[in-house]
Design an enzyme around this catalytic site. Sequence first.
Site, PDB file in Angstrom:
ATOM      1  N   GLU A 273      20.947  10.891  23.250  1.00 57.64           N
ATOM      2  CA  GLU A 273      20.319  10.928  24.568  1.00 57.64           C
ATOM      3  C   GLU A 273      20.989   9.898  25.473  1.00 57.64           C
ATOM      4  O   GLU A 273      21.833   9.122  25.029  1.00 57.64           O
ATOM      5  CB  GLU A 273      18.816  10.633  24.479  1.00 57.64           C
ATOM      6  CG  GLU A 273      17.902  11.820  24.753  1.00 57.64           C
ATOM      7  CD  GLU A 273      18.059  12.424  26.139  1.00 57.64           C
ATOM      8  OE1 GLU A 273      18.803  11.851  26.973  1.00 57.64           O
ATOM      9  OE2 GLU A 273      17.430  13.468  26.403  1.00 57.64           O
ATOM     10  N   ARG A 313      17.931  21.800  22.927  1.00 56.27           N
ATOM     11  CA  ARG A 313      16.665  22.446  23.287  1.00 56.27           C
ATOM     12  C   ARG A 313      16.434  22.333  24.791  1.00 56.27           C
ATOM     13  O   ARG A 313      16.346  21.241  25.340  1.00 56.27           O
ATOM     14  CB  ARG A 313      15.504  21.795  22.530  1.00 56.27           C
ATOM     15  CG  ARG A 313      14.121  22.391  22.812  1.00 56.27           C
ATOM     16  CD  ARG A 313      13.091  21.592  22.030  1.00 56.27           C
ATOM     17  NE  ARG A 313      11.722  22.045  22.227  1.00 56.27           N
ATOM     18  CZ  ARG A 313      11.113  22.970  21.478  1.00 56.27           C
ATOM     19  NH1 ARG A 313      11.785  23.558  20.500  1.00 56.27           N
ATOM     20  NH2 ARG A 313       9.865  23.312  21.697  1.00 56.27           N
ATOM     21  N   HIS A 317      19.140  25.684  30.435  1.00 56.30           N
ATOM     22  CA  HIS A 317      18.417  26.275  31.571  1.00 56.30           C
ATOM     23  C   HIS A 317      18.246  25.288  32.728  1.00 56.30           C
ATOM     24  O   HIS A 317      17.752  25.667  33.793  1.00 56.30           O
ATOM     25  CB  HIS A 317      17.064  26.856  31.124  1.00 56.30           C
ATOM     26  CG  HIS A 317      15.956  25.852  30.986  1.00 56.30           C
ATOM     27  ND1 HIS A 317      14.624  26.206  31.067  1.00 56.30           N
ATOM     28  CD2 HIS A 317      15.951  24.513  30.763  1.00 56.30           C
ATOM     29  CE1 HIS A 317      13.866  25.141  30.910  1.00 56.30           C
ATOM     30  NE2 HIS A 317      14.648  24.103  30.721  1.00 56.30           N
TER      31      HIS A 317
END
Length: 409
Positions: A273, A313, A317
Amino acid sequence: MTSLAEHPPADYDERQALCEAARALYISLERPLDTMHRLFWSVSLSPPSMRLVQSQSFEPLLIGPCQVAQLPVVQVGIDMGVFRSMAADPGKNWTIEMLAEKVGSDQVLLYRLLRYLGSFGLLQENPDSTYSATATTAWLATEGAEGGVKHYQQNISPVLAALPETLKQQGYRNPSDSSHTAFQLAHHTDKPAYSWVPPDHSGITAFVAFMKAQREGQKAWTDSFPIAPLKLSDSELEGGRTLFVDVGGSTGQQCMALRQQYPSLHGGVVLQEQERIIAAVNKEALASYGIDAQAHDFFQEQPVKGAKAYYMRNIMHDWPDGRCIAILQRLRDACADDSMVLIDEMVLPDQGASWKQAQKDIQMMAALAAMERSEAQWKELLAKAGLKIQQVCTYDKEMGDSVIIAVKA
């Protein structure tokens, strides 16, 4: 229909089928006047025959980005403490006087609000002029629902309202730049959505609460994923090959879910991350599951080479095609010949997408110049990054939530 409204079935799939059938029936029956009300004031198919069905469901249909009138009124109810007060005493029938005293409200105002909320099944209006909590009322009293209402009311609704003007200014071209969307027009900023800080910082807290709660009770990808291809051989384990890299994995929920669901899977698991998020994660909790936390920008070179699986995940999008291709190419460059890129996203049907799927796609367009993709669009996108679909593992048919297993083309 009246009997079904009063005694809805318990089976999840049957309920969903009935909801969609009722929506289709309502649309086929509505007059132009009804359409006007649906589009201008509620944008939610909640005819009287459906109210009791909705009141018995926790499904968060009420925070969609286009609830023109419902969303502001629900926000007022949350701010006043109406839902929390009623949900705290679920068996109680509240008079206007009792509830007004509880929440400190003018009785006439409260009556008008309760009348509206009851008409949409958000609480129960009783024949004796009292009001009582329903399952929907209880859901609206939760932290996640409150966060969702505030997030959509403050952050998303203005963006959807700015979409027509934005598309007009752009000559009706498909948005492809996250710095030039309806989001910038709505919030008077030149920053992309994920770099923007709302003037009211409580909006950030609301967003985080909603994101944590929005998938509660839904199926998980680990429940139906074919885990055998992930297993490492003894020689791979001895060589120190990494099993699983969660790219852009937030605080590591999916890494931990994998370890919990499949404790017999051996090999290194890495959470990646942004540095500011990694600095805040619970590293001791991650370490207890054998998970390493690593700061990484997924637009840069992937530091973990040859892992068995690279998992993402709900990353794709959030980005237009060009940026997605850049992310995917970084992963492809790191892949061994038998590596897999696991993309956990919605896969829309090429035809016949549901209203929930299509609505989510429009939201992503307006806020991020991104999209929810059909299977054909996924194939095209992956091909441009040098990848191909090996298998699509759908674990939630309603929304099309799936794990796309992609490999080198």
